[in-house]
Design an enzyme around this catalytic site. Structure first.
Site, PDB file in Angstrom:
ATOM      1  N   ARG A 174       0.851  -1.187   0.000  1.00 14.68           N
ATOM      2  CA  ARG A 174       0.000   0.000   0.000  1.00 14.68           C
ATOM      3  C   ARG A 174       0.889   1.239   0.000  1.00 14.68           C
ATOM      4  NH1 ARG A 174       1.695   1.776   4.100  1.00 14.68           N
ATOM      5  NH2 ARG A 174       0.647   3.778   3.694  1.00 14.68           N
ATOM      6  N   GLY A 175       0.240   2.397  -0.148  1.00 13.80           N
ATOM      7  CA  GLY A 175       0.986   3.639  -0.288  1.00 13.80           C
ATOM      8  C   GLY A 175       1.085   3.989  -1.763  1.00 13.80           C
ATOM      9  N   ALA A 176       0.751   5.224  -2.118  1.00 12.55           N
ATOM     10  CA  ALA A 176       0.635   5.588  -3.526  1.00 12.55           C
ATOM     11  C   ALA A 176       1.878   5.260  -4.360  1.00 12.55           C
ATOM     12  CB  ALA A 176       0.266   7.067  -3.646  1.00 12.55           C
TER      13      ALA A 176
ATOM     14  N   ARG B 188      -7.301  -0.901  -7.054  1.00 13.73           N
ATOM     15  CA  ARG B 188      -7.760   0.142  -6.127  1.00 13.73           C
ATOM     16  C   ARG B 188      -7.958   1.411  -6.950  1.00 13.73           C
ATOM     17  NH1 ARG B 188      -4.890   0.852  -0.471  1.00 13.73           N
ATOM     18  NH2 ARG B 188      -6.949   1.709   0.010  1.00 13.73           N
TER      19      ARG B 188
ATOM     20  N   GLN C 141      -2.706   1.955  10.337  1.00 13.96           N
ATOM     21  CA  GLN C 141      -1.438   2.088   9.627  1.00 13.96           C
ATOM     22  C   GLN C 141      -0.457   2.970  10.395  1.00 13.96           C
ATOM     23  OE1 GLN C 141      -4.470   2.341   8.188  1.00 13.96           O
ATOM     24  NE2 GLN C 141      -4.446   1.709   6.043  1.00 13.96           N
TER      25      GLN C 141
ATOM     26  N   ASP D 297      -2.530  10.439  -1.755  1.00 12.97           N
ATOM     27  CA  ASP D 297      -2.805   9.409  -2.745  1.00 12.97           C
ATOM     28  C   ASP D 297      -3.147  10.007  -4.101  1.00 12.97           C
ATOM     29  OD1 ASP D 297      -3.043   6.465  -1.482  1.00 12.97           O
ATOM     30  OD2 ASP D 297      -3.531   7.976   0.014  1.00 12.97           O
TER      31      ASP D 297
ATOM     32  N   ASN E  22      -6.259  11.838   0.546  1.00 19.32           N
ATOM     33  CA  ASN E  22      -5.352  11.049   1.381  1.00 19.32           C
ATOM     34  C   ASN E  22      -6.182  10.190   2.336  1.00 19.32           C
ATOM     35  OD1 ASN E  22      -2.558  10.462   2.076  1.00 19.32           O
ATOM     36  ND2 ASN E  22      -3.001  11.402   4.049  1.00 19.32           N
ATOM     37  N   LYS E  23      -5.507   9.418   3.141  1.00 17.55           N
ATOM     38  CA  LYS E  23      -6.171   8.515   4.083  1.00 17.55           C
ATOM     39  C   LYS E  23      -7.219   9.260   4.901  1.00 17.55           C
ATOM     40  CE  LYS E  23      -5.712   4.955   4.433  1.00 17.55           C
ATOM     41  NZ  LYS E  23      -6.546   3.896   3.798  1.00 17.55           N
TER      42      LYS E  23
END
Length: 400
Positions: free
Chosen positions: A48-50, A156, A259, A300, A310-311
């Site tokens: 995960r993570g852009a 995603r 996270q 993201d 973002n998250k």
């Protein structure tokens, strides 16, 4: 340690990742050998993570291209069998190349469908182009490679890096599997270099805005786990620590999958950076109480007007920072800047399974019949953002 990379062993090529779902208890490496395994790892947040998703997408296309080039259509397999029986190796190679060529046509047509959609054609035109893609494949190899590219692209929807990484690698399919891999590895190396550039530029900006002994709050995870090495916002944090001008960090836990508590705290501990973990809702109050000098997090997707996706929970921290009068900083590579998307309202926001909210560590924490709202991301309006730091520049959206 690289948290995602390309490897090859006796079983063939693979994408090796740190399984982020196992942290912080276990550092477990996974080797992904099929598109289905890559898509599953993305969907369940093992990777995960852009920036990391962009690399995963590109390497996923390279993996698919390699597998389909060595697993050709029936005609190619028949030729290969004939070769083993009587020395007709050239025929086997020709059949395999022809089969891979079918795959090139299919994948290229799929990319054409996405280009048509992004250029503003209606859904019917896009659907027709996808149909043409499958028609272009004269064999199962073409259909399977096109399907693999599409599955990776859709794993995603919110982080722009994933689709960009897939498209960039897929554009090299006509040149063959080796060219696809070379493009994917080039993307990996670019992300490594961008982390280093963001760390230096971001650390300079933080020191300029708040002086030495900065006390920062961060959200979600933006370290090497979210990139390849280094990170985005967390790379700035570790660079400040290296320079001796960081007082400490508050890691927002980042519900519902933690996270921040699981991954950011683990990375900060490994880097020997002083930190505390706080529940998400405490962030704005800690800012108001004077315990935070600046908020720093990743993205993201960064829209053309400066809105940041973002998250989920980032927006609340931005509101808290605005109320407290402290800087709200976003750190992300240029690959996350999406000039084709006008505002945050135009971004598809992923809704994740209700079970992530209704249960914890496999144990239900809500009564039977409860439902959940579980957006994975939120949108921070550009006027709440002090600065966006990329590997090339500093953008000040609120000053536009």
């Amino acid at each position: 340690m690289r948290t995602i990379d390309w490897v090859s062993d006796a079983d063939g090529p693979a994408i090796e990742i740190v399984d982020q779902t196992a942290l912080p208890d276990t550092t477990r490496m996974l080797r992904l050998r099929t598109t289905a395994e890559v898509v599953d790892a993305i969907a369940r947040l093992a990777v995960r993570g852009a920036p990391a998703l962009g690399v995963a997408g590109a390497l996923g296309v390279a993996l698919a291209a390699a597998r389909h080039a060595t697993s050709p259509a029936p005609a190619a397999r028949d030729a290969a069998n004939a070769a083993s029986a009587g020395g007709a190796a050239p025929a086997a190679r020709d059949a395999a190349n022809a089969a891979f060529g079918d795959a090139v046509s299919a994948a290229s047509a799929v990319r054409g469908a996405h280009s048509a959609t992004s250029a503003g054609h209606d859904a019917h035109s896009a659907a027709s182009a996808v149909g043409d893609a499958h028609s272009a494949a004269s064999g199962r190899v073409g259909e399977r490679l096109a399907a693999d590219v599409e599955a990776l692209r859709r794993a995603r929807p919110t982080a722009v890096n994933l689709a960009r990484g897939v498209d960039r690698a897929a554009a090299r399919i006509p040149a063959g599997p080796d060219a696809v891999l070379a493009e994917a590895l080039a993307l990996r190396d670019e992300e490594i270099a961008s982390s280093q550039a963001m760390a230096a530029r971001g650390a300079d900006l933080v020191t300029e805005l708040v002086g030495p002994s900065a006390r920062l709050l961060t959200h979600c995870n933006t370290g090497g786990l979210a990139t390849v090495t280094g990170g985005t916002a967390l790379a700035v944090v570790t660079e400040l620590h290296r320079r001796g001008v960081l007082a400490g960090v508050i890691a927002s836990e980042t519900r519902p999958l933690l996270q921040g508590a699981r991954l950011t705290a683990w990375e900060l501990r490994e880097a020997k950076v002083p930190f505390r973990v706080a529940v998400d809702g405490a962030g704005p109050f800690l800012m108001a109480r004077g315990e935070v000098d600046a908020v720093i997090l990743g993205a993201d997707r960064i829209c053309a007007n400066g809105d940041v996706v973002n998250k989920v929970g980032s927006y609340a921290h931005a509101l808290g920072a605005a109320r407290a009068g402290i800087p709200f900083l976003v750190v992300a590579p240029e690959s996350t800047v999406d000039e084709a998307t006008a505002t945050g309202a135009d971004v598809p926001i992923e809704d994740r399974p209700a079970g992530e909210v209704l249960a914890f560590a496999g144990h239900r924490t809500t009564p039977d019949g409860a439902e959940a709202a579980n957006p994975a991301f939120d949108v921070t309006p550009h006027d709440l953002i002090t600065a966006i730091v990329t590997d090339r520049r500093i953008i000040r959206p609120s000053a536009r």
